[in-house]
Structure formats: structure tokens, C-alpha cells
Design a protein around this motif. Sequence first.
Motif, PDB file in Angstrom:
ATOM      1  N   ASN A 201       0.849  -1.190   0.000  1.00  9.68           N
ATOM      2  CA  ASN A 201       0.000   0.000   0.000  1.00  9.68           C
ATOM      3  C   ASN A 201       0.884   1.239   0.000  1.00  9.68           C
ATOM      4  N   TRP A 202       0.917   1.913  -1.159  1.00 12.87           N
ATOM      5  CA  TRP A 202       1.711   3.142  -1.294  1.00 12.87           C
ATOM      6  C   TRP A 202       1.416   4.104  -0.143  1.00 12.87           C
ATOM      7  N   GLY A 203       0.140   4.212   0.236  1.00 17.14           N
ATOM      8  CA  GLY A 203      -0.280   5.188   1.240  1.00 17.14           C
ATOM      9  C   GLY A 203      -0.461   4.629   2.635  1.00 17.14           C
ATOM     10  N   GLY A 204      -0.082   3.379   2.857  1.00 14.21           N
ATOM     11  CA  GLY A 204      -0.134   2.816   4.198  1.00 14.21           C
ATOM     12  C   GLY A 204      -1.510   2.310   4.602  1.00 14.21           C
ATOM     13  N   ARG A 205      -1.680   2.144   5.895  1.00 17.98           N
ATOM     14  CA  ARG A 205      -2.933   1.596   6.424  1.00 17.98           C
ATOM     15  C   ARG A 205      -4.048   2.639   6.371  1.00 17.98           C
ATOM     16  N   ARG A 206      -5.257   2.165   6.573  1.00 16.01           N
ATOM     17  CA  ARG A 206      -6.406   3.072   6.623  1.00 16.01           C
ATOM     18  C   ARG A 206      -6.403   3.829   7.949  1.00 16.01           C
ATOM     19  N   PRO A 207      -6.609   5.134   7.926  1.00 13.52           N
ATOM     20  CA  PRO A 207      -6.649   5.903   9.174  1.00 13.52           C
ATOM     21  C   PRO A 207      -7.863   5.527  10.022  1.00 13.52           C
ATOM     22  N   LYS A 241      -9.005 -17.273   0.917  1.00 15.25           N
ATOM     23  CA  LYS A 241     -10.166 -18.135   1.117  1.00 15.25           C
ATOM     24  C   LYS A 241     -11.334 -17.353   1.699  1.00 15.25           C
ATOM     25  N   THR A 242     -11.050 -16.559   2.737  1.00 10.03           N
ATOM     26  CA  THR A 242     -12.116 -15.774   3.365  1.00 10.03           C
ATOM     27  C   THR A 242     -12.324 -14.437   2.686  1.00 10.03           C
ATOM     28  N   ARG A 243     -11.403 -14.092   1.740  1.00 10.52           N
ATOM     29  CA  ARG A 243     -11.458 -12.812   1.034  1.00 10.52           C
ATOM     30  C   ARG A 243     -11.431 -11.642   2.014  1.00 10.52           C
ATOM     31  N   GLN A 244     -10.468 -11.677   2.930  1.00  9.30           N
ATOM     32  CA  GLN A 244     -10.328 -10.614   3.915  1.00  9.30           C
ATOM     33  C   GLN A 244      -8.859 -10.280   4.133  1.00  9.30           C
ATOM     34  N   THR A 245      -8.613  -9.019   4.501  1.00 10.88           N
ATOM     35  CA  THR A 245      -7.290  -8.631   4.988  1.00 10.88           C
ATOM     36  C   THR A 245      -7.197  -9.031   6.453  1.00 10.88           C
ATOM     37  N   VAL A 246      -6.196  -9.835   6.763  1.00 12.38           N
ATOM     38  CA  VAL A 246      -6.083 -10.358   8.122  1.00 12.38           C
ATOM     39  C   VAL A 246      -4.996  -9.670   8.932  1.00 12.38           C
ATOM     40  N   ARG A 247      -4.124  -8.899   8.258  1.00 11.11           N
ATOM     41  CA  ARG A 247      -3.065  -8.216   9.000  1.00 11.11           C
ATOM     42  C   ARG A 247      -2.505  -7.092   8.155  1.00 11.11           C
ATOM     43  N   ASP A 248      -2.091  -6.014   8.813  1.00 10.97           N
ATOM     44  CA  ASP A 248      -1.336  -4.935   8.169  1.00 10.97           C
ATOM     45  C   ASP A 248       0.054  -4.901   8.781  1.00 10.97           C
ATOM     46  N   ILE A 249       1.063  -5.013   7.953  1.00  5.98           N
ATOM     47  CA  ILE A 249       2.447  -4.976   8.407  1.00  5.98           C
ATOM     48  C   ILE A 249       2.996  -3.585   8.113  1.00  5.98           C
ATOM     49  N   HIS A 250       3.394  -2.875   9.153  1.00  2.88           N
ATOM     50  CA  HIS A 250       3.900  -1.514   8.989  1.00  2.88           C
ATOM     51  C   HIS A 250       5.328  -1.565   8.465  1.00  2.88           C
ATOM     52  N   VAL A 251       5.565  -0.977   7.294  1.00  2.00           N
ATOM     53  CA  VAL A 251       6.901  -0.923   6.705  1.00  2.00           C
ATOM     54  C   VAL A 251       7.269   0.536   6.457  1.00  2.00           C
ATOM     55  N   GLY A 252       8.198   0.797   5.544  1.00  2.00           N
ATOM     56  CA  GLY A 252       8.596   2.161   5.239  1.00  2.00           C
ATOM     57  C   GLY A 252       7.602   2.846   4.309  1.00  2.00           C
ATOM     58  N   LEU A 253       7.962   4.041   3.859  1.00  2.55           N
ATOM     59  CA  LEU A 253       7.082   4.854   3.026  1.00  2.55           C
ATOM     60  C   LEU A 253       7.174   4.452   1.557  1.00  2.55           C
ATOM     61  N   HIS A 254       6.042   4.544   0.878  1.00  2.00           N
ATOM     62  CA  HIS A 254       5.910   4.174  -0.532  1.00  2.00           C
ATOM     63  C   HIS A 254       6.353   2.731  -0.793  1.00  2.00           C
ATOM     64  N   PRO A 255       5.826   1.751  -0.055  1.00  2.00           N
ATOM     65  CA  PRO A 255       6.141   0.363  -0.391  1.00  2.00           C
ATOM     66  C   PRO A 255       5.596   0.041  -1.775  1.00  2.00           C
ATOM     67  N   SER A 256       6.418  -0.576  -2.602  1.00  2.00           N
ATOM     68  CA  SER A 256       6.024  -0.772  -3.993  1.00  2.00           C
ATOM     69  C   SER A 256       6.283  -2.210  -4.416  1.00  2.00           C
ATOM     70  N   ALA A 257       7.432  -2.476  -5.049  1.00  2.00           N
ATOM     71  CA  ALA A 257       7.674  -3.810  -5.596  1.00  2.00           C
ATOM     72  C   ALA A 257       7.991  -4.814  -4.497  1.00  2.00           C
ATOM     73  N   ASN A 273      10.214   5.793  -0.558  1.00  2.00           N
ATOM     74  CA  ASN A 273      10.309   7.078   0.128  1.00  2.00           C
ATOM     75  C   ASN A 273      10.976   6.951   1.498  1.00  2.00           C
ATOM     76  N   SER A 274      11.560   5.772   1.760  1.00  2.00           N
ATOM     77  CA  SER A 274      12.317   5.563   2.994  1.00  2.00           C
ATOM     78  C   SER A 274      13.729   5.048   2.744  1.00  2.00           C
ATOM     79  N   ASP A 275      14.066   4.800   1.465  1.00  2.00           N
ATOM     80  CA  ASP A 275      15.396   4.315   1.094  1.00  2.00           C
ATOM     81  C   ASP A 275      15.738   2.982   1.764  1.00  2.00           C
ATOM     82  N   ARG A 276      14.738   2.123   1.898  1.00  2.00           N
ATOM     83  CA  ARG A 276      14.954   0.838   2.557  1.00  2.00           C
ATOM     84  C   ARG A 276      14.217  -0.285   1.830  1.00  2.00           C
ATOM     85  N   VAL A 277      14.742  -1.497   2.034  1.00  2.00           N
ATOM     86  CA  VAL A 277      14.047  -2.717   1.654  1.00  2.00           C
ATOM     87  C   VAL A 277      13.760  -3.482   2.939  1.00  2.00           C
ATOM     88  N   TYR A 278      12.517  -3.925   3.095  1.00  2.00           N
ATOM     89  CA  TYR A 278      12.124  -4.664   4.293  1.00  2.00           C
ATOM     90  C   TYR A 278      12.058  -6.153   3.974  1.00  2.00           C
TER      91      TYR A 278
END
Length: 821
Positions: A201-207, A241-257, A273-278
Motif C-alpha cells: 500500500n503506497w499510502g499505508g494503512r487506513r486511518p 479463502k475468506t477474502r479478507q485482509t487479516v493483517r497490516d504490516i507496517h513498513v517504510g514509506l511508498h512500499p512498492s515492488a 520514500n524511505s530508502d529501505r528494503v524490508y
Amino acid sequence: MTRFLVLLLLAQPATTQHAAAQYAQHSLGPRPDSTYLVPSNQLISPAGRQIYLPGGRPVGLALTKDKKYLLVKNIRTLDLIRLSDNKVQQSLPIKGGASFNGMAISGTTIYLTRSDDKLVKAALIDDSLVLQSLIALPHPSVGGDPAPGGVAIMGNTLLVTLSRNNTLAVVEEGDSTRQIPVGIAPFGVLALDETKAYVTNWGGRRPVPGEYTENTSGSAILVDKSNGVASDGSVSVVDLKTRQTVRDIHVGLHPSAMALSPDRQILYVACANSDRVYAIDTKNDVITDSIKVTKDTLLGSAPNALATDGDRLFVANGTQNAIAVIDARPPYAVQGYIPTGWYPGAVVTDGKTLYVANIKGIGSRTRQAKGYTTHGFMGSVSVIGLPEANGPAASEAAAGARSGNTASANWLKPLTASVNRNNGIAESPQSAPRFKHVVYIIKENRVYDQLLGDLPQGNGDTALVLFGRRVTPNHHKLAEDFVLLDNYYTSGVLSADGHQWTDEAYATDYLEKSFGGFSRSYPYDGDDALAYAASGFLWDNVLRHGLTFRDYGEFVAGIIKPEGAHFIDIFNNPKSFSITAKANIGSVKPYMCPDYIGFPNEVPDQYRADVFLKEFKRFQANDSFPSFTIMLLPCDHTSGTAPGMPTTQASVADNDLALGRIVDAISHSKYWKETCIFVTEDDSQDGADHVDGHRTVGFVISPYTKRGQVVSTYYSQVSMVRTIENVLGLPPMNQLDRASGDMSACFTATPDFTPYDAVPNNIPLDSLNPPLKMLTGKQLSWARQSVKQDLSNYDRVDEKIFNEIIWHSVKGYEAPYPISR
């Protein structure tokens, strides 16, 4: 033989004389040493073989199973590259433009996302690409297109991220599409197996209610309250299977590939946008490592794409124009860097060869007829032979990494030396600057040749002049009284990225990947918190260091009442209208002038000048002139030949007089002795230039500016930002402005306090385009084209048609247009 891993060593500072001599005669494009200079002040010298893509900005790559072909997701085409000879065998048009991400292949079937609401299904049949069908995707509740992104294939099921819906679409043959809510602005999707998928998610979790948010394309997004920039990034774990998001993993900014280790136990996520790979443990869905792709402490690597051969991670550092080669096992040591083209944005490997899509390639170097434009893209694909994982080249690279070398290196050389305090610029942030005030004026869209190509002392082409001395007497006088910069460039392409280069000396991956269609947003005016660099804006740098700031129109919308006002009514009687400013980004709201607006051009620049000059009188009376003033003067954008709007020449003349009046007032004030005025276009997209489409109009105006000289040293908007920082004693914001030299060649140690006297306009500013009923022939035809253009906001026009409209409005309707469409 292709080049192996090339370690980039830190460049030693050059002397002022050496740097000036080295770069004074160079402009953008190819250089004698076979490198390319691009307007981010970087030298491009890519490894391997280069496949150039005229008109292209590639954002995606995929290898066919037999390794015979490389598929390239380009800005308007799906390209088929034959790897036996590295030739583009075919280009299949993508109507509507390609999205920022998303291509997958299964057997001979290819899926890729368009920038609007379609998933394209194509096939490779008898060594040719064939369009098979278009799959419609659901629209978001906020209206507009879903802006699809990443694609994953699982048998007969497709997973597609819908960026504006904030969902993952599950598309099954013969079934309606279902959506799974994920985070904000989902970018990519990767299926671990039939039961689990990951979505970046480029923009992170839902507020959640009560958290501070701003807007991104109709959705609320978490932001840093101090600067208004998106402040969260996440990976959604989806149960298929349940078609649900079961967890949000907080990473750096602009997670992409994303990429998986061969045993599928580690998920690697690039965060641009964080210059990191997680690194994420896929069994427990927890972060195990945060990998810095460079030892640099300033933002500016932009790791936005990655691939692995099991032993190594190949990370595309977009802003550094390099592939970081990292050991794929803890402690994830950087082995070295492979130089690429300008802004690598996709990478794949078969273990023996690395394929890199360079979004900007070598710059806007597709020459058309008599000149270049910023939209003359020349993207590229690099084909790079790799050494063995434990071979000599890798060992040498690892030794270099251990010795402390990073990617901030030969490709990023200061084009002038460190600043000289005798020239009126602070030698370092700790030095006392000679200037106490900076006024930074941003205008809209003109190239050098259009305005100043008629000055014989500069490098101009008179055939391309549209708004010469008669239309722009103040621009000409400023160039003659102070310095004429005939080798100065915008760093971006259009207003969406242009205002980021002027305000941040940087453009994020969000912008660089969106040129297939800005369906999420066109964030020239601060209305999308996701678009901007984590390091913030120039005014944030000012405020952090205890200085004062005032904003006139930048990142500010206009509210005009009564609605439906016409230009001529506001021009004749502005006091009859309520014209108020509305901040598009919360961080500028306390500092903006409430009566000074940016767009629209129904408001003349004379009104804007009047508003500023009224406040400036108060500043003089109260001794309260801010340290830093930023100002938008947009009317040189013009409204084409839209009936009832000013003619193109009147619009540019209006802009010219406003600039002259502002410089006149400041130079006749008590603040003149300690003020430096910088003027730039935000971009130079509306016209052709014989040197490069990025070449534009720029001014440095102060008592310590040289008088009556031509300065042909290469400079860009990054150079101007670096100079403003030096003038105000500020540190750099990112790797690019830190590496850039300042505009030292413009200054002198001996001041000349002679003020500037503005020149009156020669073109009546109320000259209006006639109504359609008064026109015939080609003039009527082009006026109708102008009416079709959306002028309600910046750059919603067809740029090529709009440029031709402007050309014929000045040169006549029989004059051949210098750029082919």
C-alpha cells in the motif's frame, strides 16, 4: 563484453575554476566522454547494452518462459524485445496509456493494467503480440477511474490492485469481480500460494477516527502534520479463502515492488520514500530486517523495484540511477552498485543477465524537426551480464562496500564547487549569509527559445521565438541588466513533477511512474499528500531553522465569487469580486497570503502583483519582510485561443509586466541590499527549444549579481534550490541538492545597488481572443480545438495540440509547426 558490477567511488570536490571550466560549455544530452547529462545534475553512464525506446517511459518488465523475449510495459505500448539481438520486434498500442505498475505473464497470455479502468489481455502467438480483450474493472465510490496497478495470476483467477478503490480485485472468468478492502493506494500484489497474498500500500494503512489526515485522490491518508506528506506505508496480508485482509504490516514509506526468496520464506519489499528494503518472514508475517540500500543519511535512493537470483537482491535505486546489489541473506550487506540509465523503475533477472527498465532513459532526447520538447522521452532497457555470485567482480564490490563506499558517486558530481562567501553566498549552513531575504518566483511552462531566443548574445534560435522583446520587455531587460542564463534547465517534464522539483529538488516514484495517465492525481498544487518526498519542502527547511516564510499562490487554490467570472470583468474591476486563497496542503495555511491565488487564469497576474505589493508596503512599514517568499505567477501558461480569454501574447505580456513590477518594487526598497530574487519556470513543456526541451528561462537578481553578462554554466532547478539554501544558510534536503553545486558564477563580490526600473507593456493586456462566429478557415479550426481543451485547471489539455495552438496564434496559421505530432 558487458560491464560487470561497477563500484561507484565518492567523487572528490572540484575547485570552482575546474568545475566551471568543465561544465560551462556542456548542455543536456550526450557528452564527449559518452556519458549523458540529465537535468537532475546527474551523469548517466549505464552498464551493459542499451535498448532505446523513443517516446517511451517503461515501468514494467517480464521475461517469457523460454527466455526468447522480454516484455516491456511502456507509456503507451506493450513492447516485445527479441533477446537474440536486443531489438524491439513489435509495439502493441495501449489505448489510454499504461498504469504505474502491473504486468503478469502465464504461458503465452499477458495481462497488464491501463491507467483508467481496464485490464488488458494479450497473447504472444507465432512470435507476435495480439490484443485479445479488455476486462472492465469496478469504479471507486468517490467517482472517476479505479487506477489499477499490480496484477497476479492464479490459474483462472486474477488479482488486481485498484489504487483509487483501496481494494484488491479478484477477477474470475465468468464471474463478477469481487473486491477485498486493503490499505490506501495499493500498488502491487504477490500471491504466496492459493491461500495468501500480499499487497503493498503506497499510502499505508487506513486511518482511524481522530488521526490527522489529508487527501490523496479522494481518500484520507495519514500524514506528517508538520509538512503534510504521507507518513505511513504498509503491506496487507490477504486471506484468499475468506477474502479478507487479516493483517497490516507496517513498513517504510511508498512500499512498492515485492520479491520472494526461492524457498518463499522471505518477502522483500522496496520502500521508495524511505530508502529501505524490508524483509518479512512469510510464516509469521513479521519484519525480520530493515535493509538500507545506501549508507547515505539523506533521502534520495528511491528503491522502487527489485529482483533476486536467490543469492543476491538487485534493487533499483531510482534516484541514484543504479542497481544496488545486496547479499540476499542476513546481514544483507551491500556488495556494490551497477550504473543504469536515468531512473531505473523495473528489474528482472534469469540469474545470468539483468534486465533494467530505465523510466527516463537518457532524458527527453527524441528530436523532432527543429527542436526538442520535454515530452520527447527516450526511455531505455539495460541488458547487463552478471558475474557469478562469488566471482571476482562480486568480491571486489563487497570489499568496496566494506570500505565505506556508497552509491553517491561518480554519476552525481557537483557541477560547481562548494560556495564562496565572497560571492554573497553562505559557504556553509554555519556561515553568516550576506543576504537575509530570498524571493522565489515560479512561472509556467515556457522554454528558453520562446522568450529569449532573440537575444544575440545568448545561444538562441530566432526561428523558435514566440514571445520576444516586444511581448516580454522586462524579461529581456532583466537578462541584459543582470545575467543571461542560456544554459539553465527545468528538472521535470510538466507541472505535476515540475512543482516538486522547484519546491523539493526531488520527484518521488509516485510521480515518475504516473506518466501513462495521471488518473490518481495531477499534484502540481499540493492536493495529494502521497506525491511528495518524505524530506518535505523548501519552506519546511526554512521554518525548521528559525526563519520566516510567506506563500503567494504556491500549493494554493483560488475561490472566486460570484462564480462564473470572466477575465475581462476581473481585469477591469477586481474589487467587484471576492478572490480568496485556500491552502491545498495544511502546512502552508498559516503562512499563505489570503488574497493571493494560484490558478485560474481568469485572474490576471497584475492582480497578483497588486496583492503582493500591498503586503510588501506593510512589510517595509513594520520591518517584517519574511526571510523566504515563494510566489506563483502563472499567466504565461496562457489559455490558448479560447474565446473571451486573453490572447497568448497578452497573457505572456501580463506575466512579464507583473514580474517587472515586483522586481522594481523590491529593488527600490530598503530591503534591496540584502535580498536575492530567483525566477524559474516550473516546467518547460509548452514549446520547442533547439538545445533541449528542458532549457528554460531563469533569473538571479540581486545587488551581488553580475551585471550585463552571459553565464553559460550548466544549471538546473536543483542548482537554484541549492543556491537558495546556501543564501539562507540552510542544509540540503536530500542527496540531489546536497550534491549539486550552487549558481556561484552568477555572483560577484562587488555589489551594484542600482535598482531596476520596470518597462511598460507593449501589448494591451486586455486583448481578447475573438468569439468563434468571427473566425473562418484554419483560425476557426484551431480556436475550436482550443475550446475543446480543459482549461479549468493546469495541464488538462492535450499538450501537443495546445502547443500548436500557441504557435499558430503567434506565427500565423500557415506557418509550419516545428514539431511533428
